[in-house]
Enzyme design. Structure first.
Site, PDB file in Angstrom:
ATOM      1  N   LYS A  35       0.841  -1.208   0.000  1.00 43.04           N
ATOM      2  CA  LYS A  35       0.000   0.000   0.000  1.00 43.04           C
ATOM      3  C   LYS A  35       0.871   1.252   0.000  1.00 43.04           C
ATOM      4  O   LYS A  35       2.082   1.177   0.256  1.00 43.04           O
ATOM      5  CB  LYS A  35      -0.909  -0.018   1.238  1.00 43.04           C
ATOM      6  CG  LYS A  35      -0.153   0.100   2.545  1.00 43.04           C
ATOM      7  CD  LYS A  35      -1.050  -0.173   3.742  1.00 43.04           C
ATOM      8  CE  LYS A  35      -0.236  -0.090   5.018  1.00 43.04           C
ATOM      9  NZ  LYS A  35      -0.985  -0.599   6.176  1.00 43.04           N
ATOM     10  N   ARG A 136     -10.993   0.537  15.365  1.00 42.61           N
ATOM     11  CA  ARG A 136     -10.744   1.311  14.149  1.00 42.61           C
ATOM     12  C   ARG A 136     -11.655   0.767  13.067  1.00 42.61           C
ATOM     13  O   ARG A 136     -12.660   1.363  12.744  1.00 42.61           O
ATOM     14  CB  ARG A 136      -9.250   1.180  13.782  1.00 42.61           C
ATOM     15  CG  ARG A 136      -8.774   2.168  12.749  1.00 42.61           C
ATOM     16  CD  ARG A 136      -7.290   2.064  12.489  1.00 42.61           C
ATOM     17  NE  ARG A 136      -6.884   0.782  11.874  1.00 42.61           N
ATOM     18  CZ  ARG A 136      -5.676   0.549  11.364  1.00 42.61           C
ATOM     19  NH1 ARG A 136      -4.745   1.478  11.413  1.00 42.61           N
ATOM     20  NH2 ARG A 136      -5.387  -0.616  10.822  1.00 42.61           N
ATOM     21  N   TYR A 285      16.600  30.425   6.188  1.00 39.24           N
ATOM     22  CA  TYR A 285      15.498  31.259   6.677  1.00 39.24           C
ATOM     23  C   TYR A 285      15.698  31.632   8.141  1.00 39.24           C
ATOM     24  O   TYR A 285      16.030  30.785   8.964  1.00 39.24           O
ATOM     25  CB  TYR A 285      14.166  30.517   6.524  1.00 39.24           C
ATOM     26  CG  TYR A 285      13.644  30.508   5.104  1.00 39.24           C
ATOM     27  CD1 TYR A 285      13.236  31.691   4.482  1.00 39.24           C
ATOM     28  CD2 TYR A 285      13.568  29.332   4.386  1.00 39.24           C
ATOM     29  CE1 TYR A 285      12.756  31.691   3.178  1.00 39.24           C
ATOM     30  CE2 TYR A 285      13.086  29.309   3.087  1.00 39.24           C
ATOM     31  CZ  TYR A 285      12.678  30.497   2.488  1.00 39.24           C
ATOM     32  OH  TYR A 285      12.210  30.492   1.199  1.00 39.24           O
ATOM     33  N   MET A 333      12.066  24.355   1.406  1.00 39.83           N
ATOM     34  CA  MET A 333      11.150  23.466   0.676  1.00 39.83           C
ATOM     35  C   MET A 333      11.920  22.572  -0.293  1.00 39.83           C
ATOM     36  O   MET A 333      11.638  21.373  -0.413  1.00 39.83           O
ATOM     37  CB  MET A 333      10.105  24.285  -0.094  1.00 39.83           C
ATOM     38  CG  MET A 333       9.070  23.402  -0.782  1.00 39.83           C
ATOM     39  SD  MET A 333       7.875  24.323  -1.766  1.00 39.83           S
ATOM     40  CE  MET A 333       6.825  25.012  -0.525  1.00 39.83           C
TER      41      MET A 333
HETATM   42  C1  LIG Z   1      -0.127  -1.574   6.786  1.00 39.55           C
HETATM   43  C2  LIG Z   1      -0.765  -2.806   7.256  1.00 39.55           C
HETATM   44  C3  LIG Z   1      -0.027  -3.967   7.480  1.00 39.55           C
HETATM   45  C4  LIG Z   1       1.478  -4.032   7.393  1.00 39.55           C
HETATM   46  O1  LIG Z   1       2.047  -3.581   8.593  1.00 39.55           O
HETATM   47  P1  LIG Z   1       3.628  -3.593   8.866  1.00 39.55           P
HETATM   48  O2  LIG Z   1       3.716  -3.225  10.288  1.00 39.55           O
HETATM   49  O3  LIG Z   1       4.232  -2.583   7.955  1.00 39.55           O
HETATM   50  O4  LIG Z   1       4.115  -4.969   8.588  1.00 39.55           O
HETATM   51  C5  LIG Z   1      -0.718  -5.124   7.809  1.00 39.55           C
HETATM   52  N1  LIG Z   1      -2.061  -5.109   7.918  1.00 39.55           N
HETATM   53  C6  LIG Z   1      -2.797  -4.010   7.744  1.00 39.55           C
HETATM   54  C7  LIG Z   1      -4.265  -4.073   7.900  1.00 39.55           C
HETATM   55  C8  LIG Z   1      -2.176  -2.825   7.417  1.00 39.55           C
HETATM   56  O5  LIG Z   1      -2.930  -1.733   7.246  1.00 39.55           O
END
Ligand SMILES: *Cc1c(COP(=O)(O)O)cnc(C)c1O
Length: 392
Positions: A35, A136, A285, A333
């Site tokens: 992801k 969640r 800055y 930046m």
């Molecule tokens: C991001 C995520 C993971 C992976 O987690 P890591 O700690 O990076 O291994 C696993 N399950 C869900 C539901 C996630 O959102």
């Protein structure tokens, strides 16, 4: 090209996947979490690499990310971990993206879209998330019976997996994880009492896998006639999560991971120019750094819009010519300034390392995380979109 780039070692990613798959076997299979553009490492480079290494499942956040993963990996299962948004069920079905779902409206939209697509009974797999304590996502255990009818015979939806997210697997005592698994045990009993069967138990991220939780998760799965699926993300990219509180003695899986996993990403830039300034010169800055003596300064093509945390100005260093050069003044930046007074020979075009190794020095994502009060996940995912990812 502006010299600010990330080098992605897809070979290291493949090796990391194979190592983690061996660690999970024979207890569990792995779903590779890619992801957020593969944690900033580039989905386009990383998704095909983990599939080459043997991954049968990919995990992304959304339908949009799922469509991108599907285009790269036509034959791999793609799971979306944050559920579908309203109106996206038809796209999920069209692109054969498997949702994690828990809201009744998500199941209803999926069922309607599946029927509209002419799906036969039980042909659309769904991973049902159960809230075992994170508050969640997920069905509350007390409300689980409300979802059963969505998987009744004749429904196009099939309960393929029961899923939950462990929220404290990085706490070495494992107490909260045991409580979450015990909660899940009860829910799984209710699922089978309702006459439903889920093939997979989808539980556990990097910390759970490295802490040696694959076995208890697989034992729980086996008690209910299921197979275990773990979902590592960070470890795939070669970073071991920090356990806090730590282990008194490391479990073998963690010790092996610390020895075997290799960082996949190196983040680099280069020196744009070098100048000498007299004592009293103000840098950046608001002149937050004032030269106390004549200094040599190197301008570097990286700033906070590239993901270099602005708070690191005057508090961190980058590597140039194999040495640690302090960041002086505020991070801008698009640019930052290094003190190279003590590093002879620095010149325009020299490579600068933000994450990675140069000579005998290394800066890790954890070093960035510690210095800026965050975690490696955030350090990676905020590396800006304009930082080119190149395969090395
Ligand atoms: C991001 C995520 C993971 C992976 O987690 P890591 O700690 O990076 O291994 C696993 N399950 C869900 C539901 C996630 O959102």
């Amino acid at each position: 090209m502006r010299p600010c780039w990330a080098e992605i070692r897809t070979r290291a990613l493949e090796e990391n996947f194979r190592f983690l798959a061996r660690l999970a076997a024979p207890h569990a299979e792995l779903l590779a979490i890619v992801k957020a553009n593969a944690y900033g490492h580039s989905l386009a480079l990383c998704a095909p690499a983990v599939v080459r290494a043997g991954a049968k499942w990919l995990g992304v956040t959304s339908v949009e990310e799922g469509i991108a993963a599907r285009a790269l990996c036509p034959d791999t299962r793609v799971l979306i971990t944050s559920g579908i948004a309203r109106g996206q069920a038809a796209a999920a079905i069209l692109f054969q993206i498997t949702p994690i779902a828990w809201e009744l409206w998500q199941l209803d939209e999926l069922e309607a879209a599946a029927r509209a697509a002419g799906a036969s009974p039980g042909s659309v797999p769904v991973h049902l998330e159960i809230d075992t304590g994170m508050s969640r996502q997920g069905v509350l255990p007390g409300e689980i019976s409300a979802v059963f009818s969505r998987f009744a015979p004749g429904s196009p939806l099939r309960l393929e997996a029961a899923m939950t997210h462990l929220f404290a697997a990085d706490e070495a005592d494992g107490q909260i994880t045991r409580e979450q698994l015990a909660c899940l045990d009860g829910v799984l009993a209710r699922i089978s009492a309702a006459g439903l069967f889920a093939e997979w138990l989808n539980v556990g991220a990097s910390a759970a896998l490295l802490a040696g939780q694959a076995q208890p998760i697989a034992e729980l799965a086996a008690r209910h006639g299921m197979k275990a699926l773990l979902r590592p993300g960070l470890a795939l990219y070669g970073v071991v999560p920090e356990f806090d509180p730590p282990f008194d003695s490391k479990p073998p899986s963690l010790a092996a991971a610390l020895a075997a996993l290799e960082p996949v990403l190196a983040w680099k830039s280069s020196v744009v120019g070098v100048r000498s300034v007299p004592a009293g010169a103000t840098i950046g800055y608001n002149g937050t750094f004032v030269a106390t003596e004549p200094m040599r300064l190197a301008l570097v093509a990286v700033g906070y819009a590239d993901g270099l945390d602005r708070s690191l100005g005057n508090r961190f260093h980058l590597l140039v010519r194999g040495e640690r050069a302090p960041l002086v003044g505020r991070v801008s930046m698009d640019q930052s300034v290094l003190d190279v007074t003590e590093i002879p020979g620095v010149q325009a075009g020299d490579e600068v390392v933000l994450i990675g190794t140069q000579g005998s020095e290394t800066i890790s994502s954890q070093d960035h995380a510690r210095a800026s009060g965050t975690i490696p996940w955030e350090v990676f995912t905020r590396i800006g979109a304009r930082v080119a990812r190149t395969c090395v």
